[in-house]
Design a protein around this motif. Structure first.
Motif, mmCIF file in Angstrom:
data_model
loop_
_atom_site.group_PDB
_atom_site.id
_atom_site.type_symbol
_atom_site.label_atom_id
_atom_site.label_comp_id
_atom_site.label_asym_id
_atom_site.label_seq_id
_atom_site.Cartn_x
_atom_site.Cartn_y
_atom_site.Cartn_z
ATOM 1 N N MET A 1 0.849 -1.208 0.000
ATOM 2 C CA MET A 1 0.000 0.000 0.000
ATOM 3 C C MET A 1 0.876 1.246 0.000
ATOM 4 S SD MET A 1 -3.074 0.964 -0.146
ATOM 5 C CE MET A 1 -3.723 2.613 -0.190
ATOM 6 N N ALA A 2 0.605 2.107 -0.936
ATOM 7 C CA ALA A 2 1.395 3.331 -1.036
ATOM 8 C C ALA A 2 1.127 4.236 0.169
ATOM 9 C CB ALA A 2 1.040 4.070 -2.316
ATOM 10 N N ASN A 3 2.172 4.905 0.619
ATOM 11 C CA ASN A 3 2.046 5.862 1.714
ATOM 12 C C ASN A 3 2.538 7.206 1.183
ATOM 13 O OD1 ASN A 3 1.918 7.183 4.138
ATOM 14 N ND2 ASN A 3 3.749 6.203 4.984
ATOM 15 N N LEU A 4 1.627 7.932 0.554
ATOM 16 C CA LEU A 4 2.028 9.100 -0.233
ATOM 17 C C LEU A 4 1.846 10.401 0.528
ATOM 18 C CD1 LEU A 4 0.257 7.925 -3.508
ATOM 19 C CD2 LEU A 4 2.716 7.819 -3.023
ATOM 20 N N VAL A 5 2.924 11.170 0.589
ATOM 21 C CA VAL A 5 2.872 12.486 1.236
ATOM 22 C C VAL A 5 3.367 13.538 0.246
ATOM 23 C CG1 VAL A 5 3.627 13.907 3.186
ATOM 24 C CG2 VAL A 5 3.324 11.426 3.492
ATOM 25 N N LEU A 6 2.520 14.504 -0.016
ATOM 26 C CA LEU A 6 2.844 15.619 -0.906
ATOM 27 C C LEU A 6 3.244 16.818 -0.059
ATOM 28 C CD1 LEU A 6 2.723 17.188 -3.640
ATOM 29 C CD2 LEU A 6 0.273 17.499 -3.217
ATOM 30 N N THR A 7 4.412 17.382 -0.332
ATOM 31 C CA THR A 7 4.849 18.562 0.425
ATOM 32 C C THR A 7 4.824 19.795 -0.473
ATOM 33 O OG1 THR A 7 6.230 17.220 1.883
ATOM 34 C CG2 THR A 7 6.697 19.574 1.815
ATOM 35 N N THR A 8 4.220 20.873 0.050
ATOM 36 C CA THR A 8 4.178 22.145 -0.666
ATOM 37 C C THR A 8 4.488 23.272 0.329
ATOM 38 O OG1 THR A 8 2.864 23.520 -2.177
ATOM 39 C CG2 THR A 8 1.671 22.486 -0.346
ATOM 40 N N PHE A 9 4.451 24.515 -0.125
ATOM 41 C CA PHE A 9 4.692 25.627 0.787
ATOM 42 C C PHE A 9 3.516 25.795 1.754
ATOM 43 C CE2 PHE A 9 7.499 27.416 -2.723
ATOM 44 C CZ PHE A 9 8.682 27.225 -2.022
ATOM 45 N N ASP A 10 3.815 26.430 2.888
ATOM 46 C CA ASP A 10 2.745 26.736 3.849
ATOM 47 C C ASP A 10 1.895 27.922 3.381
ATOM 48 O OD1 ASP A 10 4.755 28.619 4.146
ATOM 49 O OD2 ASP A 10 4.750 28.599 6.333
ATOM 50 N N TRP A 11 2.487 28.764 2.540
ATOM 51 C CA TRP A 11 1.830 30.002 2.107
ATOM 52 C C TRP A 11 2.523 30.459 0.828
ATOM 53 C CZ3 TRP A 11 3.912 34.801 1.105
ATOM 54 C CH2 TRP A 11 3.015 35.873 0.978
ATOM 55 N N VAL A 12 1.787 31.099 -0.064
ATOM 56 C CA VAL A 12 2.385 31.824 -1.205
ATOM 57 C C VAL A 12 1.574 33.101 -1.396
ATOM 58 C CG1 VAL A 12 3.212 29.718 -2.399
ATOM 59 C CG2 VAL A 12 0.955 30.682 -2.977
ATOM 60 N N ALA A 28 -3.264 14.528 -10.252
ATOM 61 C CA ALA A 28 -2.998 13.119 -10.586
ATOM 62 C C ALA A 28 -3.467 12.194 -9.465
ATOM 63 C CB ALA A 28 -1.504 12.925 -10.854
ATOM 64 N N LEU A 29 -3.227 12.598 -8.223
ATOM 65 C CA LEU A 29 -3.634 11.760 -7.084
ATOM 66 C C LEU A 29 -5.152 11.634 -7.018
ATOM 67 C CD1 LEU A 29 -1.065 13.251 -4.545
ATOM 68 C CD2 LEU A 29 -1.183 10.818 -5.175
ATOM 69 N N GLU A 30 -5.849 12.755 -7.271
ATOM 70 C CA GLU A 30 -7.312 12.725 -7.277
ATOM 71 C C GLU A 30 -7.828 11.892 -8.448
ATOM 72 O OE1 GLU A 30 -9.330 13.832 -5.013
ATOM 73 O OE2 GLU A 30 -7.796 14.818 -3.793
ATOM 74 N N GLU A 31 -7.219 12.067 -9.600
ATOM 75 C CA GLU A 31 -7.623 11.325 -10.801
ATOM 76 C C GLU A 31 -7.472 9.815 -10.570
ATOM 77 O OE1 GLU A 31 -8.671 13.088 -13.654
ATOM 78 O OE2 GLU A 31 -9.151 11.192 -14.636
ATOM 79 N N ALA A 32 -6.385 9.430 -9.908
ATOM 80 C CA ALA A 32 -6.116 8.003 -9.680
ATOM 81 C C ALA A 32 -6.865 7.461 -8.472
ATOM 82 C CB ALA A 32 -4.604 7.793 -9.491
ATOM 83 N N LEU A 79 3.679 8.288 -10.294
ATOM 84 C CA LEU A 79 2.251 7.986 -10.026
ATOM 85 C C LEU A 79 1.635 7.221 -11.192
ATOM 86 C CD1 LEU A 79 1.124 11.342 -8.351
ATOM 87 C CD2 LEU A 79 1.687 9.162 -7.228
ATOM 88 N N GLY A 80 2.067 7.536 -12.398
ATOM 89 C CA GLY A 80 1.585 6.813 -13.578
ATOM 90 C C GLY A 80 1.966 5.344 -13.536
ATOM 91 N N GLU A 81 3.141 5.082 -12.975
ATOM 92 C CA GLU A 81 3.583 3.689 -12.870
ATOM 93 C C GLU A 81 2.938 2.977 -11.685
ATOM 94 O OE1 GLU A 81 7.800 4.382 -13.144
ATOM 95 O OE2 GLU A 81 7.763 4.264 -15.336
ATOM 96 N N LEU A 82 2.488 3.758 -10.706
ATOM 97 C CA LEU A 82 1.878 3.206 -9.494
ATOM 98 C C LEU A 82 0.414 2.841 -9.727
ATOM 99 C CD1 LEU A 82 2.980 2.974 -6.545
ATOM 100 C CD2 LEU A 82 1.898 5.184 -6.072
ATOM 101 N N SER A 83 -0.273 3.663 -10.525
ATOM 102 C CA SER A 83 -1.715 3.501 -10.726
ATOM 103 C C SER A 83 -2.000 3.039 -12.143
ATOM 104 C CB SER A 83 -2.408 4.853 -10.493
ATOM 105 O OG SER A 83 -3.711 4.839 -11.019
ATOM 106 N N GLY A 84 -3.046 2.258 -12.316
ATOM 107 C CA GLY A 84 -3.446 1.855 -13.667
ATOM 108 C C GLY A 84 -4.289 2.921 -14.357
ATOM 109 N N LYS A 85 -4.614 4.006 -13.635
ATOM 110 C CA LYS A 85 -5.570 4.971 -14.172
ATOM 111 C C LYS A 85 -4.954 6.192 -14.827
ATOM 112 C CE LYS A 85 -9.029 3.705 -10.718
ATOM 113 N NZ LYS A 85 -9.714 4.140 -9.496
ATOM 114 N N LEU A 86 -3.637 6.289 -14.828
ATOM 115 C CA LEU A 86 -2.990 7.523 -15.292
ATOM 116 C C LEU A 86 -2.172 7.357 -16.568
ATOM 117 C CD1 LEU A 86 -1.817 8.842 -11.809
ATOM 118 C CD2 LEU A 86 -3.728 9.715 -13.180
#
Lengths: 212, 212
Positions: A1-12, A28-32, A79-86
């Motif tokens: 089971m994938a344990n995916l964490v996306l990191t972005t800025f706290d503010w822009v 991509a994560l939502e699509e998959a 993510l494309g290689e992880l999911s069959g949907k992308l």
């Protein structure tokens, strides 16, 4: 089971909201339909730990267990290689997706990004070099218009290549650069009307708004 | 058995010789010891057949049997997956190579290409936007300098990521843009002293010279 964490800025700042590149990964994560959580790093103080994940001090990066990946192209490919949907399952379809993934960055964004910098700066430059950069983008859009005249998505079904290309063209559209490119504009509208994009954008806007 | 055909222009002006992007593919093919042949398409008259392989009318593209691939990033990834000599076997090493492959294009060349256009144009522009593009490249080189201070190659052993990154930085070096970046300059020197690069460059120069 994938344990995916996306990191972005706290503010822009307001200007880039809705266009920060984590949106490509959220999309991509939502699509998959892959489960993930979002973490933040400071926009104003970029630590050694940040540079250890993203050597240019940018965002986003994705961790999948003990794997850490930066560059949205590389993250989407993962993510494309992880999911069959992308991306499709057959070798030819996968190869097509990969070439368009690179094309979105190295052929289209390579021209649209410098052009967008002129736009972001207030659009007052009227030098020969400005005309050159306008022409560089026009040439690429002219060819994309021909490509998109003949197909709904870049490589058969909707894929990570469309996420990247549509996100690149979306910024051109924001500055009305697609006004004479009907097929490009329709492609952006088609891609960004997907529930996965709408959720990704709403989530990004909410994420930055929470820090205000 | 792979049946690899690399297609490039029949001729280009003097200025880009030694830097036409087929050199990236030649370099990888030589490094891997894969057999291939080179075909040409007209520089001056780009046919519908050309656009069918490369939708932007550029070069190179690679065919592998009935698979046709454009974008040097995608071609190098294909060759990396075909040969054991261009990327490591373990998942983490492969992931690192792929993120650096994208970084060479989307983080470094995205900044070096606009900068190089100012150089190619005669370097007379002194506008605020020119200063902006200079600063954009400087920021990326500063981070690459830190990355390359600590390693010989980007992802363990020499890989397709180094072919792409070294080729991108090599053009910056040609215009003396690496003067204050010792580690970047040493990296370019290290990469371009490999027999595979020297053969690739000599072959490209001979290919275009034959058409004069």
């Amino acid at each position: 089971m994938a344990n995916l964490v996306l990191t972005t800025f706290d503010w822009v700042p307001d200007m880039p909201r809705g266009h920060v590149r984590d949106i490509r990964v959220r999309w991509a994560l939502e699509e998959a339909g892959l489960p993930y959580r979002v973490e933040s790093v400071p926009f104003h103080h970029r630590s050694a730990g940040h540079f250890a994940h993203q050597p240019f001090g940018q965002v986003p990066w994705l961790t999948d267990g003990d794997l850490s990946i930066f560059e949205t192209g590389a993250i989407l490919l993962h993510l494309g290689e992880l999911s069959g949907k992308l991306m499709p399952a057959d070798p030819r379809g996968r190869s097509d997706v990969k070439q368009w993934l690179f094309a979105a960055l190295a052929s289209v964004e390579a021209a649209s990004q410098p052009w967008s910098f002129f736009k972001f700066s207030g659009d007052t430059d009227e030098t020969p070099m400005r005309a050159f950069f306008d022409g560089f983008l026009e040439a690429r859009l002219k060819h994309m218009e021909e490509v998109l005249a003949g197909r709904e998505w870049l490589a058969g079904a909707f894929s990570i290549a469309d996420i990247l290309m549509a996100d690149v063209l979306r910024l051109v559209d924001r500055f009305e650069g697609l006004a004479t490119y009907d097929h490009c504009r329709a492609y952006v509208a088609r891609a960004t009307s997907r529930p996965s994009f709408l959720k990704a954008r709403a989530d990004q806007m909410a994420h930055f708004a929470a820090a205000d």
